[in-house]
Design a protein around this motif. Structure first.
Motif, PDB file in Angstrom:
ATOM      1  N   PRO A  32       0.841  -1.204   0.000  1.00  0.00           N
ATOM      2  CA  PRO A  32       0.000   0.000   0.000  1.00  0.00           C
ATOM      3  C   PRO A  32       0.873   1.251   0.000  1.00  0.00           C
ATOM      4  O   PRO A  32       2.003   1.226   0.475  1.00  0.00           O
ATOM      5  N   ILE A  33       0.353   2.327  -0.549  1.00  0.00           N
ATOM      6  CA  ILE A  33       1.037   3.618  -0.497  1.00  0.00           C
ATOM      7  C   ILE A  33      -0.025   4.705  -0.394  1.00  0.00           C
ATOM      8  O   ILE A  33      -1.135   4.540  -0.907  1.00  0.00           O
ATOM      9  N   VAL A  34       0.328   5.781   0.275  1.00  0.00           N
ATOM     10  CA  VAL A  34      -0.573   6.918   0.431  1.00  0.00           C
ATOM     11  C   VAL A  34      -0.039   8.070  -0.411  1.00  0.00           C
ATOM     12  O   VAL A  34       1.141   8.416  -0.324  1.00  0.00           O
ATOM     13  N   VAL A  35      -0.911   8.667  -1.229  1.00  0.00           N
ATOM     14  CA  VAL A  35      -0.528   9.838  -2.017  1.00  0.00           C
ATOM     15  C   VAL A  35      -0.349  11.002  -1.043  1.00  0.00           C
ATOM     16  O   VAL A  35      -1.246  11.311  -0.265  1.00  0.00           O
ATOM     17  N   ASP A  36       0.823  11.619  -1.080  1.00  0.00           N
ATOM     18  CA  ASP A  36       1.136  12.706  -0.163  1.00  0.00           C
ATOM     19  C   ASP A  36       1.360  13.976  -0.967  1.00  0.00           C
ATOM     20  O   ASP A  36       2.421  14.163  -1.559  1.00  0.00           O
ATOM     21  N   GLY A  37       0.349  14.818  -1.042  1.00  0.00           N
ATOM     22  CA  GLY A  37       0.481  16.081  -1.759  1.00  0.00           C
ATOM     23  C   GLY A  37      -0.388  16.148  -2.997  1.00  0.00           C
ATOM     24  O   GLY A  37      -1.194  15.258  -3.278  1.00  0.00           O
ATOM     25  N   LEU A  38      -0.198  17.226  -3.753  1.00  0.00           N
ATOM     26  CA  LEU A  38      -1.074  17.536  -4.884  1.00  0.00           C
ATOM     27  C   LEU A  38      -0.386  17.403  -6.238  1.00  0.00           C
ATOM     28  O   LEU A  38      -0.928  17.823  -7.244  1.00  0.00           O
ATOM     29  N   SER A  39       0.809  16.806  -6.289  1.00  0.00           N
ATOM     30  CA  SER A  39       1.585  16.801  -7.533  1.00  0.00           C
ATOM     31  C   SER A  39       0.970  15.959  -8.645  1.00  0.00           C
ATOM     32  O   SER A  39       1.336  16.123  -9.799  1.00  0.00           O
ATOM     33  N   MET A  40       0.038  15.064  -8.319  1.00  0.00           N
ATOM     34  CA  MET A  40      -0.586  14.238  -9.362  1.00  0.00           C
ATOM     35  C   MET A  40      -2.056  14.627  -9.614  1.00  0.00           C
ATOM     36  O   MET A  40      -2.791  13.902 -10.266  1.00  0.00           O
ATOM     37  N   MET A  41      -2.478  15.776  -9.074  1.00  0.00           N
ATOM     38  CA  MET A  41      -3.839  16.257  -9.338  1.00  0.00           C
ATOM     39  C   MET A  41      -3.979  16.536 -10.825  1.00  0.00           C
ATOM     40  O   MET A  41      -3.027  16.975 -11.438  1.00  0.00           O
ATOM     41  N   GLU A 106      -1.976  14.183 -24.131  1.00  0.00           N
ATOM     42  CA  GLU A 106      -1.977  13.799 -22.729  1.00  0.00           C
ATOM     43  C   GLU A 106      -3.389  14.035 -22.177  1.00  0.00           C
ATOM     44  O   GLU A 106      -3.649  15.040 -21.523  1.00  0.00           O
ATOM     45  N   PRO A 107      -4.306  13.105 -22.446  1.00  0.00           N
ATOM     46  CA  PRO A 107      -5.710  13.324 -22.063  1.00  0.00           C
ATOM     47  C   PRO A 107      -5.919  13.514 -20.561  1.00  0.00           C
ATOM     48  O   PRO A 107      -6.869  14.164 -20.148  1.00  0.00           O
ATOM     49  N   TYR A 108      -5.019  12.994 -19.752  1.00  0.00           N
ATOM     50  CA  TYR A 108      -5.127  13.153 -18.303  1.00  0.00           C
ATOM     51  C   TYR A 108      -4.898  14.609 -17.880  1.00  0.00           C
ATOM     52  O   TYR A 108      -5.159  14.968 -16.738  1.00  0.00           O
ATOM     53  N   LEU A 109      -4.398  15.465 -18.785  1.00  0.00           N
ATOM     54  CA  LEU A 109      -4.180  16.882 -18.482  1.00  0.00           C
ATOM     55  C   LEU A 109      -5.277  17.788 -19.023  1.00  0.00           C
ATOM     56  O   LEU A 109      -5.303  18.983 -18.717  1.00  0.00           O
ATOM     57  N   ASP A 110      -6.189  17.255 -19.826  1.00  0.00           N
ATOM     58  CA  ASP A 110      -7.207  18.084 -20.477  1.00  0.00           C
ATOM     59  C   ASP A 110      -8.000  18.925 -19.488  1.00  0.00           C
ATOM     60  O   ASP A 110      -8.236  20.112 -19.712  1.00  0.00           O
ATOM     61  N   GLU A 111      -8.408  18.330 -18.377  1.00  0.00           N
ATOM     62  CA  GLU A 111      -9.202  19.040 -17.371  1.00  0.00           C
ATOM     63  C   GLU A 111      -8.448  20.265 -16.847  1.00  0.00           C
ATOM     64  O   GLU A 111      -9.015  21.351 -16.730  1.00  0.00           O
ATOM     65  N   TYR A 112      -7.166  20.081 -16.536  1.00  0.00           N
ATOM     66  CA  TYR A 112      -6.359  21.198 -16.024  1.00  0.00           C
ATOM     67  C   TYR A 112      -6.104  22.257 -17.089  1.00  0.00           C
ATOM     68  O   TYR A 112      -6.148  23.445 -16.811  1.00  0.00           O
ATOM     69  N   LYS A 113      -5.825  21.834 -18.307  1.00  0.00           N
ATOM     70  CA  LYS A 113      -5.514  22.791 -19.366  1.00  0.00           C
ATOM     71  C   LYS A 113      -6.685  23.740 -19.611  1.00  0.00           C
ATOM     72  O   LYS A 113      -6.486  24.908 -19.933  1.00  0.00           O
ATOM     73  N   LYS A 114      -7.925  23.261 -19.469  1.00  0.00           N
ATOM     74  CA  LYS A 114      -9.106  24.108 -19.667  1.00  0.00           C
ATOM     75  C   LYS A 114      -9.196  25.198 -18.605  1.00  0.00           C
ATOM     76  O   LYS A 114      -9.720  26.279 -18.862  1.00  0.00           O
ATOM     77  N   LYS A 115      -8.679  24.928 -17.407  1.00  0.00           N
ATOM     78  CA  LYS A 115      -8.786  25.872 -16.292  1.00  0.00           C
ATOM     79  C   LYS A 115      -7.679  26.919 -16.285  1.00  0.00           C
ATOM     80  O   LYS A 115      -7.815  27.961 -15.659  1.00  0.00           O
ATOM     81  N   LEU A 141      14.468   6.731 -16.308  1.00  0.00           N
ATOM     82  CA  LEU A 141      13.164   7.210 -16.762  1.00  0.00           C
ATOM     83  C   LEU A 141      13.065   8.703 -16.498  1.00  0.00           C
ATOM     84  O   LEU A 141      13.635   9.209 -15.530  1.00  0.00           O
ATOM     85  N   PHE A 142      12.311   9.395 -17.345  1.00  0.00           N
ATOM     86  CA  PHE A 142      11.978  10.796 -17.118  1.00  0.00           C
ATOM     87  C   PHE A 142      10.529  10.822 -16.678  1.00  0.00           C
ATOM     88  O   PHE A 142       9.648  10.330 -17.386  1.00  0.00           O
ATOM     89  N   VAL A 143      10.261  11.373 -15.485  1.00  0.00           N
ATOM     90  CA  VAL A 143       8.915  11.347 -14.917  1.00  0.00           C
ATOM     91  C   VAL A 143       8.431  12.760 -14.617  1.00  0.00           C
ATOM     92  O   VAL A 143       9.236  13.661 -14.362  1.00  0.00           O
ATOM     93  N   MET A 144       7.104  12.927 -14.666  1.00  0.00           N
ATOM     94  CA  MET A 144       6.498  14.210 -14.320  1.00  0.00           C
ATOM     95  C   MET A 144       5.193  13.963 -13.575  1.00  0.00           C
ATOM     96  O   MET A 144       4.508  12.961 -13.804  1.00  0.00           O
ATOM     97  N   GLY A 145       4.842  14.905 -12.693  1.00  0.00           N
ATOM     98  CA  GLY A 145       3.545  14.875 -12.045  1.00  0.00           C
ATOM     99  C   GLY A 145       2.502  15.491 -12.968  1.00  0.00           C
ATOM    100  O   GLY A 145       2.830  16.329 -13.805  1.00  0.00           O
ATOM    101  N   ASP A 146       1.240  15.097 -12.813  1.00  0.00           N
ATOM    102  CA  ASP A 146       0.183  15.648 -13.663  1.00  0.00           C
ATOM    103  C   ASP A 146      -0.118  17.106 -13.322  1.00  0.00           C
ATOM    104  O   ASP A 146      -0.588  17.851 -14.166  1.00  0.00           O
ATOM    105  N   ASN A 147       0.120  17.518 -12.101  1.00  0.00           N
ATOM    106  CA  ASN A 147      -0.070  18.901 -11.677  1.00  0.00           C
ATOM    107  C   ASN A 147       1.231  19.643 -11.994  1.00  0.00           C
ATOM    108  O   ASN A 147       2.036  19.938 -11.125  1.00  0.00           O
ATOM    109  N   ARG A 148       1.432  19.926 -13.269  1.00  0.00           N
ATOM    110  CA  ARG A 148       2.724  20.369 -13.799  1.00  0.00           C
ATOM    111  C   ARG A 148       3.301  21.603 -13.116  1.00  0.00           C
ATOM    112  O   ARG A 148       4.500  21.745 -12.998  1.00  0.00           O
ATOM    113  N   ARG A 149       2.462  22.513 -12.685  1.00  0.00           N
ATOM    114  CA  ARG A 149       2.965  23.737 -12.052  1.00  0.00           C
ATOM    115  C   ARG A 149       3.425  23.503 -10.620  1.00  0.00           C
ATOM    116  O   ARG A 149       4.151  24.314 -10.075  1.00  0.00           O
TER     117      ARG A 149
END
Length: 183
Positions: A32-41, A106-115, A141-149
């Motif tokens: 198990p793991i707990v998401v800690d923070g908002l970097s993957m929002m 990157e369809p997982y970013l569409d929601e954020y890009k609209k805002k 690997l090169f990795v990024m969070g979905d909450n890019r900012r």
């Protein structure tokens, strides 16, 4: 008296086997793991609980856009999305990801890009500007969070060695109302 001792011994053996199996499963297969923070929002939320599949990458290789868990330099485990695989040339321009010269959606970013109204969600960069190399090195690997900012990822900590990767995660099991498979 011996029948009671025998039954107690059987229960103790069953309990020891159960504890041993649970430890083996947690250490080698799933954890198990707990998401800690908002970097993957918005994909993952703070305090989501997930299952990490530890055996997936012993049998195969990471795929682009997998969500992985890895040991970060600060002695913490991070959850991020795989963007670049070994040998990939990564570039971001006009809020679009380019891998080896080809634009990727990157369809997982569409929601954020609209805002976003005050510039791009993802600031432009090239891999060379970040790590000093044109391509993702072998075994990294090169990795990024979905909450890019608001994500501390490969743009800040560099590429991730494969030996630091714990595994892939895609199942949120808590909170109950948010149980889902994420992509």
């Amino acid at each position: 008296m011996t029948k009671q001792k025998s039954e107690t011994w059987e229960w103790l053996k069953a309990l020891m086997i159960a504890v041993l199996l649970a430890a083996l499963i947690r250490y080698f297969l799933f954890a198990p793991i707990v998401v800690d923070g908002l970097s993957m929002m918005p994909t993952l939320h703070d305090q989501d609980r997930m299952i990490v599949n530890k055996i997936g990458y012993t049998l195969g290789e990471p795929k682009r856009f997998d969500i992985i868990v890895f040991h970060a330099p600060e002695n913490k485990d991070y959850i991020k999305r795989v963007i670049g695989l070994p040998g990939d040339k990564i570039e971001y321009k006009n809020d679009t990801l380019y891998i080896n010269g080809k634009a990727y959606k990157e369809p997982y970013l569409d929601e954020y890009k609209k805002k976003v109204i005050d510039g791009p969600l993802t600031e432009p960069f090239t891999l060379k500007e970040i790590i000093g190399e044109e391509r993702v090195p072998e075994g990294h690997l090169f990795v990024m969070g979905d909450n890019r900012r608001f994500s501390k990822d490969s743009r800040h900590i560099g590429v991730i060695p494969m030996e630091k990767v714990l595994g892939k995660t895609s199942i949120v099991y808590w909170p109950v109302e948010d149980i889902r498979i994420v992509k």
